[in-house]
Design a protein around this motif. Sequence first.
Motif, short mmCIF file in Angstrom:
data_model
loop_
_atom_site.label_atom_id
_atom_site.label_comp_id
_atom_site.label_asym_id
_atom_site.label_seq_id
_atom_site.Cartn_x
_atom_site.Cartn_y
_atom_site.Cartn_z
N ALA A 28 -8.89 0.58 -1.92
CA ALA A 28 -9.16 0.59 -0.49
C ALA A 28 -7.86 0.65 0.31
O ALA A 28 -7.76 1.37 1.30
CB ALA A 28 -9.97 -0.64 -0.08
N LYS A 31 -6.50 4.17 0.08
CA LYS A 31 -7.33 5.08 0.88
C LYS A 31 -6.92 5.05 2.35
O LYS A 31 -6.87 6.09 3.01
CB LYS A 31 -8.81 4.72 0.72
N VAL A 32 -6.60 3.87 2.86
CA VAL A 32 -6.17 3.74 4.26
C VAL A 32 -4.77 4.33 4.45
O VAL A 32 -4.50 4.97 5.46
CB VAL A 32 -6.19 2.26 4.69
#
Length: 60
Positions: A28, A31-32
């Motif tokens: 996550a 991904k950011v």
Amino acid sequence: METPNMPNSGDDEHAVIAHSAYGPDADALFKVMEPTLRGLPFRPAHVVVRRGDSVSRIDL
């Protein structure tokens, strides 16, 4: 960010830029950060994503 000194290889000038980010979910977090990292002009470039004992290298 750290920029370690590189040994003089006699080739074109280059630099190493290392950035560390920590969080409970490595995927996550990447991904950011991915759009910004892919937008940087530095090449060749890669990201190392560590999940506990496993490590993945992602070429940018």
